[in-house]
Every structure is written in C-alpha cells, then in structure tokens.
Design a protein around this motif. Sequence first.
Motif, PDB file in Angstrom:
ATOM      1  N   VAL A 229       0.824  -1.221   0.000  1.00 47.67           N
ATOM      2  CA  VAL A 229       0.000   0.000   0.000  1.00 47.67           C
ATOM      3  C   VAL A 229       0.851   1.261   0.000  1.00 47.67           C
ATOM      4  CG1 VAL A 229      -1.921  -1.148   1.175  1.00 47.67           C
ATOM      5  CG2 VAL A 229      -0.166   0.040   2.523  1.00 47.67           C
ATOM      6  N   GLY A 230       2.160   1.120  -0.183  1.00 39.69           N
ATOM      7  CA  GLY A 230       2.968   2.310  -0.406  1.00 39.69           C
ATOM      8  C   GLY A 230       4.080   2.577   0.575  1.00 39.69           C
ATOM      9  N   ALA A 231       4.241   1.770   1.613  1.00 39.48           N
ATOM     10  CA  ALA A 231       5.331   1.999   2.567  1.00 39.48           C
ATOM     11  C   ALA A 231       6.671   1.745   1.881  1.00 39.48           C
ATOM     12  CB  ALA A 231       5.172   1.081   3.773  1.00 39.48           C
ATOM     13  N   THR A 232       7.641   2.587   2.152  1.00 40.55           N
ATOM     14  CA  THR A 232       8.965   2.431   1.543  1.00 40.55           C
ATOM     15  C   THR A 232       9.747   1.357   2.299  1.00 40.55           C
ATOM     16  OG1 THR A 232       9.990   4.058   2.997  1.00 40.55           O
ATOM     17  CG2 THR A 232       8.953   4.874   0.960  1.00 40.55           C
ATOM     18  N   PRO A 233      10.786   0.775   1.654  1.00 39.39           N
ATOM     19  CA  PRO A 233      11.615  -0.207   2.375  1.00 39.39           C
ATOM     20  C   PRO A 233      12.200   0.361   3.668  1.00 39.39           C
ATOM     21  CG  PRO A 233      12.069  -0.296   0.020  1.00 39.39           C
ATOM     22  CD  PRO A 233      11.154   0.869   0.225  1.00 39.39           C
ATOM     23  N   GLY A 234      12.610   1.633   3.642  1.00 35.91           N
ATOM     24  CA  GLY A 234      13.169   2.228   4.854  1.00 35.91           C
ATOM     25  C   GLY A 234      12.161   2.287   5.983  1.00 35.91           C
ATOM     26  N   GLN A 235      10.901   2.636   5.638  1.00 32.35           N
ATOM     27  CA  GLN A 235       9.862   2.678   6.681  1.00 32.35           C
ATOM     28  C   GLN A 235       9.607   1.295   7.268  1.00 32.35           C
ATOM     29  OE1 GLN A 235       6.847   4.539   4.193  1.00 32.35           O
ATOM     30  NE2 GLN A 235       6.958   6.447   5.387  1.00 32.35           N
ATOM     31  N   VAL A 236       9.594   0.275   6.378  1.00 31.91           N
ATOM     32  CA  VAL A 236       9.367  -1.095   6.859  1.00 31.91           C
ATOM     33  C   VAL A 236      10.500  -1.528   7.792  1.00 31.91           C
ATOM     34  CG1 VAL A 236       9.272  -3.506   6.129  1.00 31.91           C
ATOM     35  CG2 VAL A 236       7.962  -1.776   4.895  1.00 31.91           C
ATOM     36  N   VAL A 237      11.747  -1.218   7.402  1.00 30.80           N
ATOM     37  CA  VAL A 237      12.890  -1.601   8.237  1.00 30.80           C
ATOM     38  C   VAL A 237      12.815  -0.898   9.591  1.00 30.80           C
ATOM     39  CG1 VAL A 237      15.391  -1.415   8.467  1.00 30.80           C
ATOM     40  CG2 VAL A 237      14.396  -2.151   6.295  1.00 30.80           C
ATOM     41  N   ARG A 238      12.520   0.409   9.556  1.00 30.96           N
ATOM     42  CA  ARG A 238      12.469   1.154  10.823  1.00 30.96           C
ATOM     43  C   ARG A 238      11.359   0.615  11.731  1.00 30.96           C
ATOM     44  NH1 ARG A 238      13.726   5.547   7.427  1.00 30.96           N
ATOM     45  NH2 ARG A 238      11.524   6.121   7.202  1.00 30.96           N
ATOM     46  N   MET A 239      10.219   0.287  11.149  1.00 33.26           N
ATOM     47  CA  MET A 239       9.117  -0.254  11.961  1.00 33.26           C
ATOM     48  C   MET A 239       9.510  -1.592  12.583  1.00 33.26           C
ATOM     49  SD  MET A 239       5.826   0.570   9.582  1.00 33.26           S
ATOM     50  CE  MET A 239       4.846  -0.550  10.534  1.00 33.26           C
ATOM     51  N   THR A 240      10.168  -2.416  11.757  1.00 35.47           N
ATOM     52  CA  THR A 240      10.558  -3.739  12.269  1.00 35.47           C
ATOM     53  C   THR A 240      11.576  -3.621  13.393  1.00 35.47           C
ATOM     54  OG1 THR A 240      10.158  -4.696  10.099  1.00 35.47           O
ATOM     55  CG2 THR A 240      11.540  -5.959  11.612  1.00 35.47           C
ATOM     56  N   VAL A 241      12.583  -2.771  13.154  1.00 28.82           N
ATOM     57  CA  VAL A 241      13.619  -2.604  14.176  1.00 28.82           C
ATOM     58  C   VAL A 241      13.007  -2.029  15.448  1.00 28.82           C
ATOM     59  CG1 VAL A 241      15.712  -1.327  14.758  1.00 28.82           C
ATOM     60  CG2 VAL A 241      15.479  -2.372  12.514  1.00 28.82           C
ATOM     61  N   ALA A 242      12.133  -1.049  15.301  1.00 28.46           N
ATOM     62  CA  ALA A 242      11.530  -0.442  16.490  1.00 28.46           C
ATOM     63  C   ALA A 242      10.699  -1.459  17.262  1.00 28.46           C
ATOM     64  CB  ALA A 242      10.656   0.740  16.062  1.00 28.46           C
ATOM     65  N   GLU A 243       9.881  -2.252  16.534  1.00 22.69           N
ATOM     66  CA  GLU A 243       9.044  -3.251  17.216  1.00 22.69           C
ATOM     67  C   GLU A 243       9.900  -4.277  17.946  1.00 22.69           C
ATOM     68  OE1 GLU A 243       6.281  -5.204  14.666  1.00 22.69           O
ATOM     69  OE2 GLU A 243       5.723  -6.707  16.169  1.00 22.69           O
ATOM     70  N   ALA A 244      10.944  -4.768  17.234  1.00 19.91           N
ATOM     71  CA  ALA A 244      11.789  -5.810  17.845  1.00 19.91           C
ATOM     72  C   ALA A 244      12.559  -5.265  19.036  1.00 19.91           C
ATOM     73  CB  ALA A 244      12.744  -6.371  16.795  1.00 19.91           C
ATOM     74  N   MET A 245      13.079  -4.039  18.899  1.00 21.29           N
ATOM     75  CA  MET A 245      13.940  -3.515  19.958  1.00 21.29           C
ATOM     76  C   MET A 245      13.147  -3.043  21.177  1.00 21.29           C
ATOM     77  SD  MET A 245      17.034  -1.637  17.887  1.00 21.29           S
ATOM     78  CE  MET A 245      18.008  -1.445  19.365  1.00 21.29           C
TER      79      MET A 245
END
Length: 637
Positions: A229-245
């Motif tokens: 739906v339009g999220a950039t790879p950088g946004q996906v990475v940041r969300m994943t890192v934030a959730e995991a950390m």
Amino acid sequence: MSLTWRLLRGGGRRGMLSTWLTLGAVVISTGLLLFAVSANVAFSGRADREAWRNPVQSTGRPVAIEATRRDYVGDRPITVVDLAALDPKAAPPPGLPRVPAPGEVWLSPALAELARQLPADRLAGRFPDVKGVLGDAALVHPDELVAVVGHEPDSPALTAARGEAWHGEVPPTKVDSFAGAPTSDAEAYRVLALIASVLMVVPLLVFGGAAARLTVARRDQRLAALRLVGATPGQVVRMTVAEAMIVALAGAVLGAVLYGLAVPLLTAIRIAGGPWFASDLLPSPLVALGILVAVPVLVGLSAVVGLRRVVVSPLGVAKRETPPGMRVVRVVALLAVLAVVPLLGTNASVGVVAVVLGLAFLCLNLVGPWVVGLIGRITAKRARRPAKLLAGRRLVDDPRSAWRTVSGVALTGFVAGFLGLLSPGDALAGHPASEQLRLTTPNTEVVAERARERLAEAGVRGTVKAEKKLVVADVRTADLDRARTALDGLVPGHSATSEADEQRFTGQLLDDISTGTIVVLSVSFLVAIASSGITAASSILDRRQTYALLRLAGTQLEVLDRARRSETLIPLVVMGGGSIAVGVFCASPFMLVSPNVSGAITLVVCVVAGFAGVIGAGAMSRPLLRAVTDDPAPRPD
C-alpha cells in the motif's frame, strides 16, 4: 514509531501472545547470558584475590619475605602463609590491616569458626596466638581455610625449602609488594571458564536471534501489506527494528532483574572447593550496560536480516510463496571448520580453540535448516500416512521455522558430545589409604624420635619410622587431625600430610570439571527446552490459518497434532545425533584419557532429557492448537 507502537498494541489477544513469547525468549537469553559472562568475571576476581599468595621475586628493595604451605583438617585444605616484614612501612597484604608481627596469626572466618567448633588438639593448637580475622579481599571464596602467620625474617619457617609447587607449596620469596601473580591453577580455571562460556553463549545468541523471528510469518504478512500500500523499504525496516527492539529492551531489563534475583542461589555452586561471594557473580555496571544494549541490537539486527523477502518481494510474501531453497555451501562451511579440528591439540592456544569451537557451533546452526529441508523431502517422498506427509511438506515449506524448534536441543547435543567425551572418570581421582602421615626432612632419625615423643604426649597411638628423606607416622584415621596438630612445626615449613592429601587437588579438579559440565548442560538444556516450547507455540500462531483450513477440509485434530510432533521429532533425531557426533569429533584432539563410563552416562542422560524436554514442551502448546482450531473460520490479520 507511533505506527509501530499502535500495531504492537493493536495486534489483538493473539498478537499480544506473540509479543509475550518474544519477551519471554529475550528474558531467558539475557539472564543466562549474564550468567555466562559473569562466570568469567568471577573466575578473574578469584584469581586476582589469590594472587598475593603467589609471590613474585623482588627486583628492587624487598619489603617482606613470603612463603606458603598446605596443611589439612579432615579432608579440607588449609593454606598457611608465612610472612616476615622487612620494611615496617610496607603496605599490608589484601584483607589485613597490617603485616602480622612475629608470632601473630590471622585466620579466615571459616577457619576461625572451625577452630572454635573442633577440640583444640585437632586444629586450634596449630594456631595459638590468633589476633584477628582476614577480610574477603584475602580469600578466594567464603569457605576457604587460610591462616597468615607472622615470623622473624630469619625464622626457620622462612628459610627452609618447601615441597612441590603443584601441591600448593611456595618457597620463601623476597617481595617488593603483595601484588603477586595469578597462580597456574587460577589460570587453568579461567581457561575452563572461557571454554564453558563459549559452549553456553553460542546457543544463547542463536536463541536470542531467533527471538526476533518468532511469529515471523504473521509479521511478514503485515509488513508486506504495508509495502504493497505504499510503505517504503526504509519505513518497513524502521518499523521492524523499532518493534523488535522495544520488546527486546523490555525483555533485557527483565532478564537482568531475574538474574539479580537468582544470584543468591548461584553463589551456592561449589567450584574450586567453595561457593562464591555474591559480588563475584554480579557483573560490573559497564558489562551489564553492554549486555542490555547488545541484546536489543542483536534482536534488531536479526529482525532486519529476516526482512529481505518483505523488502525485495512483498507480493511473494503476501501470496505465501515458498522461499527459495538454501545452498549446499552451508555444508561446505561446516566441513571446512571441522577440517581444522584435527590440527588442534592440548598445546593449542585457548583463543584458537575458542574460535574454532564457536565457528563449529555457528556452522552447525547454519547447516541445520538445509538438513531439515533435505529431511522434509525424504519424509514427504516416503510418507504412507497423512500425518507424515503433512510433516514432510511442512519441513520442505519452511525448514528454518522447523529448525528453530529443535535447534536448542540439537546445539545442546554438541555441548553434551564435547563435554561427555572429556569428562574424566572417577578412577583418575583414586582414594588411597590415609592412615599414614609423612614429613619430608633430611634428618629423618632425629625428627622420627621427636615425632614419637610428640605423639605420645598428645595421646595418639601409632608407629613412627624413618625412611629415605621421609618420616612416616602410622596412626588411626580417627586420630589424623590430632597427629597433624601434634606434629605441627616439627619440621619448619612443612606440614604432616598423607598420600590422600596430596591427591586432593586432583580429585577437586575432577569434581569441578564434573560440576562445570552439569552447569553448562543445565544452562544449555534450559535454553533448548525454552526454545522448543516458545517456538512451538509461535509456530502454531504463524500457521493458524493453515490449521484452520485443514480443519475445514476435515482433517482431525489428532492428525494435525501427530504431524506437528513428527515435524519436530524427525529432524531432532537426525540433527541431534549429528550434533553429538560433531561434538565428539571436536573433543577428540583434547582427550587425555580414553572415554569413560561417566561420560557415556552423561551423553545418555542428555539424549533422554533432551527428547523428553522437547516432547514435553511441544505437548504444552497442544491446548493452543486446540484453541486455534476450535474456530476454523479464516480471519484476516
């Protein structure tokens, strides 16, 4: 960050369950990682506190003369340090307010208490003028028996030769200070602690990294939808890192608190003759802070590595396409490391051994998913029942997930194979008769006559005979301590000891290796069973739509449960056996004796406990499988 927090909180009951599973995995990993790291710090602390009793020869202006001998009470060793000050202004040894004056005696708290409990002719008679109690800085452990005796510089106790160094005897040495140097025994324990840490830390790191991949399928689906739906790879990475950390940081803090609460229990583990000071097992603030930072970073990195498919092919993730197969280069990496193992030996440096063991461990973890995929293809091809066919197809579909379930026990098999082969047998220790006390002296006839007089005055029955440079006293076992007290000081710088006394260090070292083996295996199995239980539950959550569809198609719950069990046990048998074989192979260059019965028993116990633990952990997630399939209607994530 706000969207990540919203997704984390809005994941529903099952979404929160996934978060709790990850949190639990990080808590266990952090707590055990702190234990593994603190063990090395603790052994270094013991070595530093013991160093002052291992004097370094003066190179300038000496301030004191120091010598050490070993005495015994019952089956416990007493370290007797003889001191004479050459400079009245010399800084005292650790744990003492001043250098003892001639005739003064300072005892460790445990020795002082023992002297009060036993009759004077068994122990206290050897230390008549006690002036005080040694501080903790002078002791290796709280139960250590140590006596510091003051002398004149020309006293016979500080001019006479001593016995063998391996028996704890240090000849009179002029020293510039009481800094000393770590003993060879302390260095040996530090080496063993380092090897044990490698064996514990690698499975912990694997488990901690796997924590970021729990319920990975559900998260990948959600992130793939955001990409589409339009999220950039950088946004996906940041969300994943934030959730995991976020989850990992909370788990790391809870793990540190859990470890702090467990420290009083851990101090009871007896190594090198005694328990631990609590301060030994508490890491420094810098080390603790480093671990609290490293664990979330490791989990975040592991989460990022697992995002490659979401970033590159979000449509493939959304369509649940089977990921590409793994390459055989993983096996080549393991074989390359194993090819180095025969080149090692007992003379190899500790650093090289630790690196090779760590690489073998990591390569075993790298090969695991590839082997699981191969096992899946064979199982599916030979399946004659629905459960076996389902298990085989699942192993082929997602070998990494199946490997995460059994990797803990499989890697523990490596530890068991390595330690089981190296565990020494009881025959090495021996238990010789201990009715004979021996004193080393060149004047055997004179000393023998005085020994007869002293024993008679003390009321100890026995015979005394002079041999070549030895005076041997035969007494009853019950009178050994009274005889030791009666003969104390008869030969300056020497204590009356038995053959059993001289072998006690060997027996203690073998006992410590056995204790260390049990500790390492306990940690490894705790990690393995926790990993199996947590990953089994997360696997059910990941596949709940698949389970629901299978139930809608008429598959019975028992078939799904048998398939799930086969999915775990089949790779466990193959990889567990393979890991044990690799562990035995890696231990073979360091064998000093042939394999023994106790090592074989250790291996069998490990195999049985590992299988039982995995089966039990898998059975605990069966209610979750039932709950997931009670309402088989597919639901959107």
